[in-house]
Design a protein around this motif. Structure first.
Motif, short mmCIF file in Angstrom:
data_model
loop_
_atom_site.label_atom_id
_atom_site.label_comp_id
_atom_site.label_asym_id
_atom_site.label_seq_id
_atom_site.Cartn_x
_atom_site.Cartn_y
_atom_site.Cartn_z
N TYR B 33 0.84 -1.19 0.00
CA TYR B 33 0.00 0.00 0.00
C TYR B 33 0.88 1.25 0.00
O TYR B 33 1.94 1.28 0.62
CB TYR B 33 -0.87 0.05 1.27
N ILE B 47 -2.97 3.90 -3.04
CA ILE B 47 -3.07 2.77 -3.96
C ILE B 47 -2.73 1.48 -3.23
O ILE B 47 -1.97 1.49 -2.26
CB ILE B 47 -2.12 2.97 -5.17
N ALA B 54 -2.31 -3.50 -9.54
CA ALA B 54 -2.91 -2.46 -8.69
C ALA B 54 -4.40 -2.79 -8.55
O ALA B 54 -5.17 -2.57 -9.48
CB ALA B 54 -2.71 -1.09 -9.32
N ASP B 57 -6.58 1.85 -7.18
CA ASP B 57 -5.78 3.08 -7.26
C ASP B 57 -6.67 4.31 -7.08
O ASP B 57 -6.32 5.40 -7.54
CB ASP B 57 -5.01 3.14 -8.57
N LEU B 60 -5.23 7.77 -5.73
CA LEU B 60 -4.27 8.61 -6.45
C LEU B 60 -4.95 9.93 -6.82
O LEU B 60 -6.02 9.94 -7.41
CB LEU B 60 -3.77 7.91 -7.70
#
Lengths: 113, 116
Positions: B33, B47, B54, B57, B60
């Motif tokens: 993480y 994320i 991933a 996400d 972000l």
């Protein structure tokens, strides 16, 4: 944004006193965790709570997972100078990914020798 | 055993530059993480990786941020065209697995990014 209300924001106590801090939310959490962060370091896990109503101790630390699943508290008994630091509550929101932690803003603890 | 390590510990860059931040998780941990911690705040999720992919996400902040974990171990967080608002401590954490109960996340010391 964060969804946890953590209080108090900061506290100054005398060595040997007991400390209490808490977190509340309008949302339901599946887990509650308490972390301690020292300057320049990452958060270190102190106590993890997984069931509503659960009361768990780790040495001088005691934490509880509120029955409503919307709150938790952390108590520190007989504080010592090394308890100084920032304490964060965190948890996994119900309905969100169980991997994603939501953190409070922290309680800064200062211990006066 | 070794904990989560992050390099560099500090990074100072100029506005508009590209930066890479590295995370070495605990050996055997499949989940990784990234979090961002601004001054006076708690960490905020960026994320989550399960293995090489991933899985989420959603944290972000915009498309200037990107992260990879090509071999399922080391991860790199990449920030393009850095802005002063990107200044923060970037924390990496790992856990044995990503889902399920009793799955504590262990944090690294963080990389303090300063964008001038």
């Amino acid at each position: 944004g964060q969804q946890l209300n953590q209080s108090p924001q900061s506290m100054f106590i005398q060595e040997g006193e007991d400390v209490s801090m808490n977190c509340t939310s309008s949302s339901i959490f599946n887990t509650w965790l308490w972390y301690k962060q020292d300057p320049g370091e990452g958060p270190v896990l102190l106590i993890a709570l997984y069931k509503a109503g659960e009361l768990t101790s780790n040495g001088r630390l005691t934490a509880q997972f509120g029955i409503t699943r919307k709150d938790s508290f952390l108590n520190i008994s007989a504080s010592i100078p090394s308890d100084v630091g920032i304490y964060f509550c965190a948890g996994h929101l119900s309905g969100a990914g169980s991997y994603q932690l939501t953190f409070g803003k922290g309680t800064k603890l200062s211990v006066i020798p | 055993g070794a904990g989560v390590s992050q390099t560099p510990s500090n990074k100072v860059t100029e506005k508009g530059k590209y930066v890479e931040l590295r995370c070495d998780p605990i050996s055997g941990h499949t989940a990784l993480y990234w979090y961002r911690q601004s001054l006076g705040q708690g960490p905020e999720f960026l994320i989550y990786f399960q293995g090489t992919g991933a899985a989420d996400d959603s944290g972000l902040p915009n498309d200037r941020f990107f992260a990879v974990r090509p071999e399922g171990s080391v991860s790199t967080l990449k920030i393009q065209r850095t802005e002063r608002g990107d200044s923060a401590v970037y924390l990496c954490a790992s856990s044995l697995r990503g889902q399920g109960s009793n799955n504590e996340q262990f944090f690294g010391p963080g990389t303090r990014l300063t964008v001038l």
